[in-house]
Design a protein around this motif. Sequence first.
Motif, PDB file in Angstrom:
ATOM      1  N   ALA A   1       0.830  -1.212   0.000  1.00 21.54           N
ATOM      2  CA  ALA A   1       0.000   0.000   0.000  1.00 21.54           C
ATOM      3  C   ALA A   1       0.860   1.256   0.000  1.00 21.54           C
ATOM      4  O   ALA A   1       0.583   2.214  -0.736  1.00 21.54           O
ATOM      5  N   VAL A   2       1.917   1.266   0.800  1.00 24.03           N
ATOM      6  CA  VAL A   2       2.804   2.431   0.850  1.00 24.03           C
ATOM      7  C   VAL A   2       3.500   2.633  -0.494  1.00 24.03           C
ATOM      8  O   VAL A   2       3.604   3.760  -1.011  1.00 24.03           O
ATOM      9  N   GLU A   3       3.978   1.538  -1.086  1.00 25.69           N
ATOM     10  CA  GLU A   3       4.651   1.643  -2.381  1.00 25.69           C
ATOM     11  C   GLU A   3       3.691   2.150  -3.456  1.00 25.69           C
ATOM     12  O   GLU A   3       4.067   2.957  -4.316  1.00 25.69           O
ATOM     13  N   MET A   4       2.439   1.696  -3.420  1.00 29.02           N
ATOM     14  CA  MET A   4       1.465   2.159  -4.405  1.00 29.02           C
ATOM     15  C   MET A   4       1.113   3.629  -4.206  1.00 29.02           C
ATOM     16  O   MET A   4       0.848   4.346  -5.179  1.00 29.02           O
ATOM     17  N   SER A   5       1.122   4.095  -2.959  1.00 32.49           N
ATOM     18  CA  SER A   5       0.805   5.505  -2.715  1.00 32.49           C
ATOM     19  C   SER A   5       1.830   6.419  -3.361  1.00 32.49           C
ATOM     20  O   SER A   5       1.492   7.522  -3.817  1.00 32.49           O
ATOM     21  N   ASP A   6       3.069   5.977  -3.431  1.00 38.26           N
ATOM     22  CA  ASP A   6       4.087   6.762  -4.129  1.00 38.26           C
ATOM     23  C   ASP A   6       3.801   6.824  -5.625  1.00 38.26           C
ATOM     24  O   ASP A   6       4.084   7.834  -6.282  1.00 38.26           O
ATOM     25  N   GLU A   7       3.228   5.751  -6.171  1.00 42.09           N
ATOM     26  CA  GLU A   7       2.986   5.690  -7.615  1.00 42.09           C
ATOM     27  C   GLU A   7       1.769   6.514  -8.030  1.00 42.09           C
ATOM     28  O   GLU A   7       1.777   7.143  -9.085  1.00 42.09           O
ATOM     29  N   VAL A   8       0.710   6.511  -7.217  1.00 49.08           N
ATOM     30  CA  VAL A   8      -0.488   7.276  -7.604  1.00 49.08           C
ATOM     31  C   VAL A   8      -0.357   8.749  -7.232  1.00 49.08           C
ATOM     32  O   VAL A   8      -1.076   9.594  -7.776  1.00 49.08           O
ATOM     33  N   GLY A   9       0.547   9.056  -6.295  1.00 47.26           N
ATOM     34  CA  GLY A   9       0.823  10.452  -5.973  1.00 47.26           C
ATOM     35  C   GLY A   9      -0.276  11.134  -5.181  1.00 47.26           C
ATOM     36  O   GLY A   9      -1.285  10.516  -4.817  1.00 47.26           O
ATOM     37  N   PRO A  10      -0.113  12.416  -4.932  1.00 48.46           N
ATOM     38  CA  PRO A  10      -1.061  13.149  -4.083  1.00 48.46           C
ATOM     39  C   PRO A  10      -2.448  13.297  -4.682  1.00 48.46           C
ATOM     40  O   PRO A  10      -3.420  13.537  -3.950  1.00 48.46           O
ATOM     41  N   ASP A  11      -2.577  13.162  -5.992  1.00 52.66           N
ATOM     42  CA  ASP A  11      -3.895  13.276  -6.625  1.00 52.66           C
ATOM     43  C   ASP A  11      -4.631  11.943  -6.687  1.00 52.66           C
ATOM     44  O   ASP A  11      -5.799  11.895  -7.075  1.00 52.66           O
ATOM     45  N   GLY A  12      -3.954  10.855  -6.317  1.00 52.53           N
ATOM     46  CA  GLY A  12      -4.586   9.542  -6.287  1.00 52.53           C
ATOM     47  C   GLY A  12      -4.936   9.148  -4.871  1.00 52.53           C
ATOM     48  O   GLY A  12      -4.858   9.947  -3.938  1.00 52.53           O
ATOM     49  N   ALA A  13      -5.339   7.893  -4.707  1.00 50.17           N
ATOM     50  CA  ALA A  13      -5.705   7.398  -3.378  1.00 50.17           C
ATOM     51  C   ALA A  13      -5.459   5.898  -3.302  1.00 50.17           C
ATOM     52  O   ALA A  13      -5.734   5.167  -4.264  1.00 50.17           O
ATOM     53  N   VAL A  14      -4.941   5.476  -2.162  1.00 45.32           N
ATOM     54  CA  VAL A  14      -4.778   4.048  -1.870  1.00 45.32           C
ATOM     55  C   VAL A  14      -5.603   3.728  -0.639  1.00 45.32           C
ATOM     56  O   VAL A  14      -5.482   4.391   0.394  1.00 45.32           O
ATOM     57  N   CYS A  15      -6.445   2.700  -0.757  1.00 41.78           N
ATOM     58  CA  CYS A  15      -7.254   2.243   0.365  1.00 41.78           C
ATOM     59  C   CYS A  15      -6.911   0.781   0.628  1.00 41.78           C
ATOM     60  O   CYS A  15      -6.725   0.007  -0.306  1.00 41.78           O
ATOM     61  N   GLY A  16      -6.814   0.431   1.899  1.00 40.57           N
ATOM     62  CA  GLY A  16      -6.511  -0.941   2.273  1.00 40.57           C
ATOM     63  C   GLY A  16      -7.556  -1.487   3.225  1.00 40.57           C
ATOM     64  O   GLY A  16      -7.993  -0.774   4.131  1.00 40.57           O
TER      65      GLY A  16
END
Length: 255
Positions: free
Chosen positions: A53-68
Amino acid sequence: MSGLDFDEETSRRVEATYLTPDVVWQRKVVREALALRPGERVLDIGSGPGFLAVEMSDEVGPDGAVCGIDPAPSMLAIAADRSGHAVEYRQAGAERIPYRDGTFDAVVSTQVFEYLPDVPGALAEVRRVLRSGGRLVLVDTDWDSIVWRSPDDALTDRVLTAFEQHLADARLPRKLPAALVAAGFRDVRTSVVPMLNVGYSPATYSAGLLELVTAFVVGRNGITAAEAAAWAEGQRSLGADHFFSLNRYLFVATG
C-alpha cells in the motif's frame, strides 16, 4: 478451515517475511502488473502490514488514493504505523467491501483469496467496486507446487498437510481463470511468480514460512510440539543443502 490467528505475534512474523528479498521482488512484480498511474484510486484487499500500500501511494501520488482493507486489527495497526496518512485503512474482508460501486481504477490482492470460503462472492464484490474497464491483480499459491527438502520426508508430508488447514482452498489458482470469467472479468492473463531458496538463511521467505508453519501445526494431524520443533531444526540444519521452491500465480483481468 482453522485459519491463522493474526494476533500480534503472528502479524509480526508475517511482517518479517514481507521484508525478505523474495517478497520484496514479488511486490515489484505485482506493481508492474498493476501499472498504476498518477491520480488513480486503488484498493488493496488484505493489505497486511502495509508494504504494498505504501509503495502504491508513491505511484499514484497526491492526486490519487490508496485504500486498504484487512480483517485483522493487529495487521491494520502495523500498516497504519507504517503508512501514516498516505493510505486509508478499514477493517473489512473481501466478502463485503465497504466502498461504493465503481470507486476504484484498480484492485489488488495478494495471498488472500485462498483463505476465502466464498470466492465467487468476493469476486462479485471486487467487480462491483471496480470501475468499468478497471484492472484486477490477484496473487495466490497452489500449495501442491511446494518442494521442500527435509531430513525426514514423512514428517514433512505430515507437517505440510496439517498446514493446509489454515486455508480454504490450498489449490485455488488452478480454478481462478474460470472463476474470473464466470464473475464477468475479461482479458484474463496468468503468469507464475516462483519463490526459490537454495541454502538456508534467516533472510529468506522459506525461513519466515518455517516459523509460521511450526507455530501453526502443533496439535494438528497428530503433530506434537516436539515433532514440530524437530522438523524446523532439521530444515535449519541442512545449511547449504537447504532447498525450497513454491509457485505463486498472478492473474490480471479487466473489469
